[in-house]
Design a protein around this motif. Structure first.
Motif, PDB file in Angstrom:
ATOM      1  N   TRP A  53       0.833  -1.199   0.000  1.00  0.00           N
ATOM      2  CA  TRP A  53       0.000   0.000   0.000  1.00  0.00           C
ATOM      3  C   TRP A  53       0.870   1.252   0.000  1.00  0.00           C
ATOM      4  N   LEU A  54       1.882   1.272   0.853  1.00  0.00           N
ATOM      5  CA  LEU A  54       2.749   2.443   1.013  1.00  0.00           C
ATOM      6  C   LEU A  54       3.471   2.820  -0.282  1.00  0.00           C
ATOM      7  N   ILE A  55       4.038   1.830  -0.977  1.00  0.00           N
ATOM      8  CA  ILE A  55       4.796   2.161  -2.189  1.00  0.00           C
ATOM      9  C   ILE A  55       3.888   2.611  -3.333  1.00  0.00           C
ATOM     10  N   GLY A  56       2.599   2.443  -3.172  1.00  0.00           N
ATOM     11  CA  GLY A  56       1.660   2.895  -4.194  1.00  0.00           C
ATOM     12  C   GLY A  56       1.112   4.293  -3.953  1.00  0.00           C
ATOM     13  N   LEU A  57       1.491   4.910  -2.848  1.00  0.00           N
ATOM     14  CA  LEU A  57       0.977   6.253  -2.552  1.00  0.00           C
ATOM     15  C   LEU A  57       1.475   7.267  -3.580  1.00  0.00           C
ATOM     16  N   PRO A  58       0.612   8.228  -3.928  1.00  0.00           N
ATOM     17  CA  PRO A  58       0.939   9.185  -4.992  1.00  0.00           C
ATOM     18  C   PRO A  58       2.254   9.952  -4.822  1.00  0.00           C
ATOM     19  N   LEU A  59       2.663  10.254  -3.626  1.00  0.00           N
ATOM     20  CA  LEU A  59       3.926  10.978  -3.430  1.00  0.00           C
ATOM     21  C   LEU A  59       5.134  10.055  -3.408  1.00  0.00           C
ATOM     22  N   ILE A  60       4.936   8.834  -2.997  1.00  0.00           N
ATOM     23  CA  ILE A  60       6.046   7.888  -2.858  1.00  0.00           C
ATOM     24  C   ILE A  60       6.324   7.143  -4.158  1.00  0.00           C
ATOM     25  N   LYS A  61       5.287   6.719  -4.843  1.00  0.00           N
ATOM     26  CA  LYS A  61       5.439   5.895  -6.038  1.00  0.00           C
ATOM     27  C   LYS A  61       6.348   6.516  -7.108  1.00  0.00           C
ATOM     28  N   PRO A  62       6.175   7.796  -7.487  1.00  0.00           N
ATOM     29  CA  PRO A  62       7.042   8.344  -8.538  1.00  0.00           C
ATOM     30  C   PRO A  62       8.508   8.434  -8.118  1.00  0.00           C
ATOM     31  N   ILE A  63       8.747   8.695  -6.861  1.00  0.00           N
ATOM     32  CA  ILE A  63      10.136   8.773  -6.377  1.00  0.00           C
ATOM     33  C   ILE A  63      10.773   7.388  -6.398  1.00  0.00           C
ATOM     34  N   LEU A  64      10.069   6.400  -5.871  1.00  0.00           N
ATOM     35  CA  LEU A  64      10.593   5.032  -5.882  1.00  0.00           C
ATOM     36  C   LEU A  64      10.770   4.516  -7.312  1.00  0.00           C
ATOM     37  N   SER A  65       9.852   4.864  -8.176  1.00  0.00           N
ATOM     38  CA  SER A  65       9.933   4.447  -9.574  1.00  0.00           C
ATOM     39  C   SER A  65      11.193   5.022 -10.222  1.00  0.00           C
ATOM     40  N   TRP A  66      11.460   6.295  -9.982  1.00  0.00           N
ATOM     41  CA  TRP A  66      12.644   6.951 -10.531  1.00  0.00           C
ATOM     42  C   TRP A  66      13.913   6.276  -9.991  1.00  0.00           C
ATOM     43  N   LEU A  67      13.951   6.054  -8.690  1.00  0.00           N
ATOM     44  CA  LEU A  67      15.117   5.404  -8.082  1.00  0.00           C
ATOM     45  C   LEU A  67      15.311   3.992  -8.630  1.00  0.00           C
ATOM     46  N   TYR A  68      14.230   3.251  -8.782  1.00  0.00           N
ATOM     47  CA  TYR A  68      14.288   1.889  -9.314  1.00  0.00           C
ATOM     48  C   TYR A  68      14.877   1.883 -10.724  1.00  0.00           C
ATOM     49  N   ARG A  69      14.347   2.750 -11.596  1.00  0.00           N
ATOM     50  CA  ARG A  69      14.846   2.808 -12.978  1.00  0.00           C
ATOM     51  C   ARG A  69      16.321   3.181 -13.018  1.00  0.00           C
ATOM     52  N   LYS A  70      16.702   4.136 -12.199  1.00  0.00           N
ATOM     53  CA  LYS A  70      18.101   4.569 -12.143  1.00  0.00           C
ATOM     54  C   LYS A  70      19.001   3.421 -11.692  1.00  0.00           C
ATOM     55  N   TRP A  71      18.583   2.689 -10.649  1.00  0.00           N
ATOM     56  CA  TRP A  71      19.371   1.572 -10.132  1.00  0.00           C
ATOM     57  C   TRP A  71      19.525   0.476 -11.184  1.00  0.00           C
ATOM     58  N   VAL A  72      18.424   0.119 -11.849  1.00  0.00           N
ATOM     59  CA  VAL A  72      18.465  -0.957 -12.844  1.00  0.00           C
ATOM     60  C   VAL A  72      19.382  -0.568 -14.003  1.00  0.00           C
ATOM     61  N   ARG A  73      19.225   0.633 -14.511  1.00  0.00           N
ATOM     62  CA  ARG A  73      20.071   1.070 -15.634  1.00  0.00           C
ATOM     63  C   ARG A  73      21.544   1.094 -15.243  1.00  0.00           C
ATOM     64  N   ARG A  74      21.857   1.550 -14.047  1.00  0.00           N
ATOM     65  CA  ARG A  74      23.243   1.571 -13.580  1.00  0.00           C
ATOM     66  C   ARG A  74      23.798   0.144 -13.495  1.00  0.00           C
ATOM     67  N   ARG A  75      22.996  -0.751 -12.937  1.00  0.00           N
ATOM     68  CA  ARG A  75      23.431  -2.151 -12.801  1.00  0.00           C
ATOM     69  C   ARG A  75      23.680  -2.778 -14.170  1.00  0.00           C
ATOM     70  N   LEU A  76      22.742  -2.611 -15.082  1.00  0.00           N
ATOM     71  CA  LEU A  76      22.892  -3.210 -16.411  1.00  0.00           C
ATOM     72  C   LEU A  76      24.060  -2.605 -17.183  1.00  0.00           C
ATOM     73  N   LYS A  77      24.260  -1.316 -17.037  1.00  0.00           N
ATOM     74  CA  LYS A  77      25.397  -0.663 -17.719  1.00  0.00           C
ATOM     75  C   LYS A  77      26.713  -1.184 -17.158  1.00  0.00           C
ATOM     76  N   LYS A  78      26.787  -1.320 -15.848  1.00  0.00           N
ATOM     77  CA  LYS A  78      27.992  -1.852 -15.194  1.00  0.00           C
ATOM     78  C   LYS A  78      28.284  -3.285 -15.647  1.00  0.00           C
ATOM     79  N   GLU A  79      27.226  -4.056 -15.857  1.00  0.00           N
ATOM     80  CA  GLU A  79      27.372  -5.448 -16.302  1.00  0.00           C
ATOM     81  C   GLU A  79      27.583  -5.569 -17.814  1.00  0.00           C
ATOM     82  N   GLY A  80      27.475  -4.443 -18.541  1.00  0.00           N
ATOM     83  CA  GLY A  80      27.632  -4.457 -19.988  1.00  0.00           C
ATOM     84  C   GLY A  80      26.435  -5.045 -20.706  1.00  0.00           C
ATOM     85  N   ARG A  81      25.259  -4.978 -20.087  1.00  0.00           N
ATOM     86  CA  ARG A  81      24.061  -5.561 -20.699  1.00  0.00           C
ATOM     87  C   ARG A  81      23.055  -4.509 -21.142  1.00  0.00           C
ATOM     88  N   LEU A  82      23.426  -3.243 -21.054  1.00  0.00           N
ATOM     89  CA  LEU A  82      22.500  -2.186 -21.486  1.00  0.00           C
ATOM     90  C   LEU A  82      22.977  -1.576 -22.778  1.00  0.00           C
TER      91      LEU A  82
END
Length: 124
Positions: free
Chosen positions: A95-124
């Motif tokens: 419920w908490l991660i779906g709240l309107p103020l929290i969801k966009p921030i977590l979404s941005w952080l998630y995308r940033k983390w995934v892209r960084r990880r994949l780039k570091k691994e040479g898979r992006l």
């Protein structure tokens, strides 16, 4: 191969080449309630299945995807909400991660983390 989820399980499409993703799966499996069935599908070895479900394999690399009992596909944070809502004691977090103020921030952080990880691994 059956592309429809059965009535008692969900399917999680995750990156089994990602140590963090594998660790998250183990964490989840330790906490899942009795009767919950989860089919874990490695996105690195099920490209045809992903395509049959309308999931772009490249997008699957960037976002967690979950197919619920009704066959609906959820991605990114809503996918995590589906998983957390099935864990005893963690429904509040879904419920908490779906709240309107929290969801966009977590979404941005998630995308940033995934892209960084994949780039570091040479898979992006």
């Amino acid at each position: 191969m059956n592309t429809q989820s059965d009535n008692h399980s969900i399917r999680v499409f995750y990156d089994a080449a990602c140590p963090g993703c594998v660790k998250d799966r183990a964490w989840y499996e330790k906490r899942v309630g009795q009767g919950e069935q989860v089919q874990w599908r490695d996105i690195n070895s099920c490209e045809q299945e992903l395509k049959a479900l309308g999931i772009d394999p490249h997008r699957a690399m960037l976002e967690l995807h979950v197919q619920d009992e009704n066959g609906r596909i959820w991605r990114e944070l809503p996918a995590y909400q589906i998983l957390l809502s099935r864990l005893p004691g963690y429904r509040w977090l879904a419920w908490l991660i779906g709240l309107p103020l929290i969801k966009p921030i977590l979404s941005w952080l998630y995308r940033k983390w995934v892209r960084r990880r994949l780039k570091k691994e040479g898979r992006l």
